[in-house]
Scaffold this motif. Structure first.
Motif, short mmCIF file in Angstrom:
data_model
loop_
_atom_site.label_atom_id
_atom_site.label_comp_id
_atom_site.label_asym_id
_atom_site.label_seq_id
_atom_site.Cartn_x
_atom_site.Cartn_y
_atom_site.Cartn_z
N ILE A 146 -21.97 -20.64 4.19
CA ILE A 146 -20.65 -21.18 4.59
C ILE A 146 -19.70 -21.15 3.39
O ILE A 146 -18.54 -20.73 3.51
N THR A 156 -10.96 -30.14 2.97
CA THR A 156 -9.50 -30.02 3.09
C THR A 156 -9.03 -28.57 3.14
O THR A 156 -7.92 -28.28 3.58
N ASP A 168 -13.07 -30.53 -1.19
CA ASP A 168 -13.73 -29.41 -0.51
C ASP A 168 -14.82 -28.91 -1.45
O ASP A 168 -14.74 -29.12 -2.66
N CYS A 226 -15.48 -25.76 -1.77
CA CYS A 226 -15.17 -24.35 -2.04
C CYS A 226 -13.96 -24.24 -2.97
O CYS A 226 -12.81 -24.49 -2.56
N GLN A 267 -21.00 -34.13 2.54
CA GLN A 267 -22.23 -34.84 2.92
C GLN A 267 -22.72 -35.78 1.84
O GLN A 267 -23.64 -36.56 2.07
C1 LIG Z 1 -12.14 -24.16 8.80
S1 LIG Z 1 -11.84 -24.76 7.19
C2 LIG Z 1 -10.82 -26.16 7.51
C3 LIG Z 1 -9.85 -26.42 6.40
C4 LIG Z 1 -8.83 -27.51 6.67
N1 LIG Z 1 -9.45 -28.81 6.85
C5 LIG Z 1 -7.97 -27.19 7.86
O1 LIG Z 1 -7.85 -28.01 8.77
O2 LIG Z 1 -7.37 -26.11 7.86
C6 LIG Z 1 -13.37 -25.50 6.81
C7 LIG Z 1 -13.47 -26.00 5.36
O3 LIG Z 1 -14.67 -26.78 5.26
C8 LIG Z 1 -15.17 -26.59 3.95
N2 LIG Z 1 -16.56 -27.04 3.96
C9 LIG Z 1 -17.58 -26.58 4.72
N3 LIG Z 1 -18.71 -27.27 4.46
C10 LIG Z 1 -18.38 -28.21 3.52
C11 LIG Z 1 -19.11 -29.23 2.87
N4 LIG Z 1 -20.40 -29.44 3.11
N5 LIG Z 1 -18.44 -30.02 1.99
C12 LIG Z 1 -17.13 -29.82 1.73
N6 LIG Z 1 -16.39 -28.86 2.31
C13 LIG Z 1 -17.01 -28.06 3.20
C14 LIG Z 1 -14.96 -25.11 3.70
O4 LIG Z 1 -15.02 -24.77 2.35
C15 LIG Z 1 -13.57 -24.91 4.31
O5 LIG Z 1 -12.56 -25.07 3.35
#
Ligand SMILES: C[S@@+](CC[C@H](N)C(=O)[O-])C[C@H]1O[C@@H](n2cnc3c(N)ncnc32)[C@H](O)[C@@H]1O
Length: 230
Positions: A5, A52, A75, A77, A103
């Motif tokens: 991911i 975010t 985030d 990433c 998490q």
């Molecule tokens: C679809 S994007 C959504 C971004 C934003 N919240 C929006 O509404 O546009 C999903 C985001 O979740 C983050 N993400 C996925 N798993 C995560 C985790 N375990 N902890 C933190 N961020 C995570 C990804 O890096 C990505 O930036």
């Protein structure tokens, strides 16, 4: 799973905002506005937006509350967060951006009044861990809000299935060069618990004294609100 991911979002970070606007026809702005409204945010509140991405929810909170209180966008990433920071640094320099796994948040207990996650919880390894982690950092009586895709109902279900199964991966793939990421969006959304099933997951954590939800755009999206238990 998390690494897959993480790598997927790192690859699509640069085109994420553009693809989002095209694929949602701009409706995602309305969904986020409803999220802010349902948060019942007040001046001076401390707000955490988890997963975010490029920061739109955190920025929307800033637009609502200004530099009054605290807003953190987190985030796991870095390439996504770098874009959030770039986007916000001139107009909204007070927003804090922090690398965090949703998490296992590093903030102290009861640090925030509100924690949100939009289109992020579907991607974490363990939904319950993520919900518990978010609830832990929110004060008792505060709110945890989740905005996530659902499975829309009749009459738009067949059109939506066509759109998300074929058109969305095609256009998403064209803009980002990563068709797999937009296929994953479709398959992961179709399998993710929605409505009462997601509420049951939230209740299972025992972190909330009350849980409610609202369906948006005929079930394309849902917003869940958990009031953090004392
Ligand atoms: C679809 S994007 C959504 C971004 C934003 N919240 C929006 O509404 O546009 C999903 C985001 O979740 C983050 N993400 C996925 N798993 C995560 C985790 N375990 N902890 C933190 N961020 C995570 C990804 O890096 C990505 O930036």
């Amino acid at each position: 799973m998390s690494k897959t991911i993480h790598d997927m979002f790192s690859k699509i970070a640069g085109t994420y905002d553009r693809t989002n606007s095209v694929l949602s026809l701009g409706i995602h702005h309305l969904w986020r506005r409803t999220l802010i409204k349902m948060s019942q945010v007040k001046k001076g509140n401390a707000i955490l937006d988890c997963a975010t991405g490029t920061g739109d929810v955190a920025i929307a909170f800033y637009k609502k509350n200004g530099n009054d209180g605290r807003i953190v966008g987190s985030d796991f990433c870095a390439p996504m967060l770098e874009l959030a920071e770039k986007k916000s640094k001139e107009k909204y320099p007070e927003i804090e951006w922090q690398i965090e796994d949703a998490q296992n948040l590093s903030f102290a207990d009861d640090s925030f009044d509100i924690a949100t996650i939009s289109f992020g919880i579907r991607n974490v390894d363990c939904t319950e861990e993520c919900l518990k982690s978010m609830a832990r950092v929110v004060k008792p009586g505060g709110r945890v809000l989740i905005l996530e895709f659902g499975q829309p109902h009749w009459p738009i279900k067949p059109f939506f299935n066509l759109y998300s199964g074929y058109i969305l991966p095609f256009i998403g793939g064209m803009i980002s060069g990563e068709k797999t990421a937009y296929k994953y969006l479709n398959t992961s959304s179709a399998q993710f618990p929605t409505g009462k099933n997601f509420v049951a997951l939230m209740e299972k954590t025992q972190a909330f004294s009350e849980v409610k939800y609202k369906s948006l755009t005929s079930g394309v999206c849902y917003i869940y609100v958990g009031i953090v238990a004392s």
